[in-house]
Motif scaffolding. Structure first.
Motif, PDB file in Angstrom:
ATOM      1  N   PRO A 377       0.832  -1.210   0.000  1.00  0.00           N
ATOM      2  CA  PRO A 377       0.000   0.000   0.000  1.00  0.00           C
ATOM      3  C   PRO A 377       0.863   1.255   0.000  1.00  0.00           C
ATOM      4  CG  PRO A 377       0.035  -0.982   2.187  1.00  0.00           C
ATOM      5  CD  PRO A 377       0.719  -1.951   1.269  1.00  0.00           C
ATOM      6  N   PRO A 378       0.438   2.285  -0.681  1.00  0.00           N
ATOM      7  CA  PRO A 378       1.238   3.514  -0.730  1.00  0.00           C
ATOM      8  C   PRO A 378       1.210   4.247   0.599  1.00  0.00           C
ATOM      9  CG  PRO A 378      -0.873   3.864  -1.801  1.00  0.00           C
ATOM     10  CD  PRO A 378      -0.801   2.392  -1.473  1.00  0.00           C
ATOM     11  N   PRO A 379       2.313   4.906   0.968  1.00  0.00           N
ATOM     12  CA  PRO A 379       2.329   5.683   2.206  1.00  0.00           C
ATOM     13  C   PRO A 379       1.565   6.989   2.034  1.00  0.00           C
ATOM     14  CG  PRO A 379       4.396   5.948   1.051  1.00  0.00           C
ATOM     15  CD  PRO A 379       3.609   4.934   0.276  1.00  0.00           C
ATOM     16  N   PRO A 380       1.304   7.709   3.107  1.00  0.00           N
ATOM     17  CA  PRO A 380       0.642   9.008   2.989  1.00  0.00           C
ATOM     18  C   PRO A 380       1.494   9.971   2.152  1.00  0.00           C
ATOM     19  CG  PRO A 380       0.714   8.279   5.277  1.00  0.00           C
ATOM     20  CD  PRO A 380       1.592   7.359   4.506  1.00  0.00           C
ATOM     21  N   PRO A 381       0.885  10.997   1.575  1.00  0.00           N
ATOM     22  CA  PRO A 381       1.668  11.995   0.813  1.00  0.00           C
ATOM     23  C   PRO A 381       2.711  12.654   1.708  1.00  0.00           C
ATOM     24  CG  PRO A 381      -0.696  12.279   0.449  1.00  0.00           C
ATOM     25  CD  PRO A 381      -0.550  11.291   1.567  1.00  0.00           C
ATOM     26  N   GLY A 382       3.815  13.027   1.093  1.00  0.00           N
ATOM     27  CA  GLY A 382       4.867  13.675   1.853  1.00  0.00           C
ATOM     28  C   GLY A 382       4.452  15.046   2.361  1.00  0.00           C
ATOM     29  N   LYS A 383       4.952  15.400   3.532  1.00  0.00           N
ATOM     30  CA  LYS A 383       4.666  16.701   4.121  1.00  0.00           C
ATOM     31  C   LYS A 383       5.984  17.350   4.533  1.00  0.00           C
ATOM     32  CE  LYS A 383       2.048  19.022   7.785  1.00  0.00           C
ATOM     33  NZ  LYS A 383       1.138  18.846   8.945  1.00  0.00           N
ATOM     34  N   VAL A 384       6.319  18.477   3.910  1.00  0.00           N
ATOM     35  CA  VAL A 384       7.544  19.200   4.254  1.00  0.00           C
ATOM     36  C   VAL A 384       7.226  20.162   5.396  1.00  0.00           C
ATOM     37  CG1 VAL A 384       9.318  20.787   3.438  1.00  0.00           C
ATOM     38  CG2 VAL A 384       8.444  18.996   1.918  1.00  0.00           C
ATOM     39  N   VAL A 385       7.918  19.996   6.516  1.00  0.00           N
ATOM     40  CA  VAL A 385       7.647  20.801   7.706  1.00  0.00           C
ATOM     41  C   VAL A 385       8.791  21.773   8.007  1.00  0.00           C
ATOM     42  CG1 VAL A 385       6.176  19.019   8.718  1.00  0.00           C
ATOM     43  CG2 VAL A 385       8.639  18.999   9.202  1.00  0.00           C
TER      44      VAL A 385
END
Length: 408
Positions: A377-385
Motif C-alpha cells: 500500500p502507498p504511504p501518505p503523501p509527503g509533508k515538508v515541515v
C-alpha cells in the motif's frame, strides 16, 4: 536519522591570498587595518587555521563563529566599496581568489581564480553553509543517544526522561543549524548571484579553467533543497522519538524523500557553460538518502496497516523495506569510496525492521490468519515541515560580534 555527507566541507579548498590590492587609494590607517584584519580572518576561516592544531568536539563550532566574523567584515567592505566607488576586482585576474568546487567531480587541487570580491563572498558563504551542516552532524553525534530509548513502552525512569530532553534539545539545535545552512544558500541564490550577474563580476570563461558549480544558480538551489532535506530528516527523527503517530512519521519521511529527489532533479538541469559535472559521490548520497527515508516511511506505513487490522499489508511493507535495505547495502559496499557512516543507518534500520517483522508476521499467522498482500500500500503523501531560516549576521554585521567598523 540521515546520511552524513562531509565532502562539501572537507573538500572546500582555497589557498592564502594577499588582499593589499583591495586597499582603497589614499586609505587612512583605519582602512589599512581593516584590510589586514580581513586577511587575518580569511586565513583563520577559509584557511582553516583555527582547526589545525587543537582538534576537539567544538572545533567545527569555533570554525563557524570565526567564519561569521570574516564574512561579516567582508560584507562590510563590500557595502563600503559600493557606497564609495572602491573597486572590488583583483588585478591581475590570474591573482584572484582561487577556489576548488567541492560540489563538482574535480579534485580539491583543481582551482579556479576568481578575480572579484563578490565571487569570494559567494564561495566563502557556500563553505560556511557546509560548516553549519558539519556542526549540526557533530552535535547529533555527540548529543543523541542511540537505540530506541523507551519507544517500546513501559515506565520511563528519570534517566529516560533526562536523556529524552537532551536528545530533543540536540535535535532542535541541529535542525536550526541546517535551516540556517539552507538560508545561506537562499541568500546566495536570491541576492548574491543576481548581483554578480548585474555587476559583471563573473570572469571570462577563457580566463579560467572552469566555473565552480557553487556559482551556478541551479546548483545552489539544489544545495538549498538538500540542506532542507537534512533538517526534514532531523524532524522525522524527532517525531519518532516523541512517539508521534505512524501517519505523521510516514508523511515527514516521505517529505524528506521528495526533497532529496528534488535536489537530484535540479542537478540534471545545470546548463551553465564551463561548469564541471556534479560529483557522482554526491549524486549517490542523494539517492541513498532518499531511499533511507522511503524505507522509514514504509516502516511507519506498516504500523498504519497494523492499526487498521491489515497485517498482510503490514508484513508486505516490511518485506519490501528489507529488500530495499539490502539493495542499498549492496550499493554502498561496492562503491569506490565506501563509508562506514553510510552503512550504519541502513544496518540499524535493517535490525529494526526485522524485529518488527517478526512480531507482525506472527500476529498475521496466529491472530489475523491473513495472507501476505501482493501489493504494497502507498504511504501518505509527503509533508515538508521545514523552511530555510534567515542568517542573522547577513542582515546585521553586529550579530556576529563585529564592533570595529574599519570601512566607514
Amino acid at each position: 536519522m540521515y546520511l552524513h555527507f562531509s565532502d562539501l566541507y572537507t573538500k572546500a579548498n582555497s589557498p592564502p591570498i594577499s588582499l593589499d590590492s583591495l586597499a582603497p587609494a589614499n586609505s587612512d590607517a583605519t582602512g589599512l587595518a581593516g584590510i589586514r584584519e580581513l586577511s587575518a580572518r580569511r586565513s583563520q576561516s577559509v584557511g582553516r587555521e583555527c582547526c589545525k592544531f587543537k582538534p576537539s568536539d567544538n572545533t567545527i563550532e569555533k570554525h563557524v563563529r570565526i567564519f561569521e566574523k570574516y564574512l561579516s567584515l567582508l560584507q562590510q567592505f563590500i557595502h563600503a566599496a559600493n557606497t564609495k566607488g572602491w573597486r572590488l576586482e583583483i588585478t591581475p585576474p590570474s591573482s584572484g581568489f582561487c577556489w576548488s568546487s567541492p560540489l563538482s567531480s574535480l579534485p580539491s587541487s583543481s582551482q579556479a581564480s576568481l578575480p572579484h570580491v563578490l565571487l569570494e563572498f559567494t564561495m566563502a558563504l557556500c563553505f560556511y553553509a557546509a560548516a553549519l551542516q558539519e556542526n549540526a552532524w557533530r552535535l547529533l553525534q555527540n548529543g543523541i543517544t542511540t537505540g530506541d530509548g523507551n519507544r517500546g513502552g513501559g515506565v520511563a525512569t528519570s534517566e529516560d526522561v533526562r536523556k529524552s530532553e537532551e536528545d530533543s534539545a540536540s535535535l532542535t539545535a541541529a535542525a536550526i543549524l541546517l535551516r540556517k545552512s539552507a538560508g545561506a544558500y537562499a541568500h546566495i541564490r536570491n541576492t548574491l548571484l543576481p548581483e554578480i550577474e548585474t555587476t559583471g563580476a563573473l570572469p571570462l570563461i577563457k580566463n579560467i579553467p572552469f566555473l565552480p558549480l557553487e556559482l551556478d544558480a541551479t546548483s545552489v538551489e539544489a544545495l538549498e533543497i538538500m540542506a532542507i532535506a537534512q533538517a526534514q530528516g532531523v524532524a522525522a527523527e524527532r517525531a519518532e522519538r516523541k512517539n508521534a503517530s505512524h501517519t505523521a512519521i510516514a508523511a515527514v519521511n516521505r517529505g524528506a524523500v521528495d526533497l532529496y529527489e528534488a535536489a537530484a532533479a535540479k542537478l540534471k538541469l545545470i546548463s551553465q557553460p564551463a561548469t564541471p559535472p556534479p560529483s557522482e559521490r554526491f549524486r549517490m548520497w542523494l539517492a541513498l538518502s532518499a531511499e533511507l527515508h522511503a524505507i522509514k516511511a514504509l516502516r511507519a506505513q506498516a504500523g498504519i496497516c497494523r492499526q487498521d487490522g491489515e497485517l498482510g499489508q503490514a508484513v508486505a511493507c516490511l518485506k519490501d523495506a528489507i529488500i530495499r535495505i539490502q539493495r542499498c547495502l549492496t550499493v554502498v559496499s561496492t562503491a569506490k569510496e565506501e563509508s562506514a557512516g553510510w552503512r550504519m543507518p541502513f544496518i540499524f534500520e535493517l535490525r529494526n525492521v526485522e524485529s518488527i517483522h517478526a512480531v507482525y508476521d506472527k500476529e498475521r499467522v496466529v491472530v489475523y490468519v491473513q495472507g501476505i498482500a501482493s501489493v504494497v500500500p502507498p504511504p501518505p503523501p509527503g509533508k515538508v515541515v521545514i523552511a530555510p531560516a534567515s542568517v542573522e549576521w547577513l542582515e546585521s554585521s553586529s550579530a556576529a560580534g563585529i564592533t570595529d567598523h574599519y570601512f566607514i
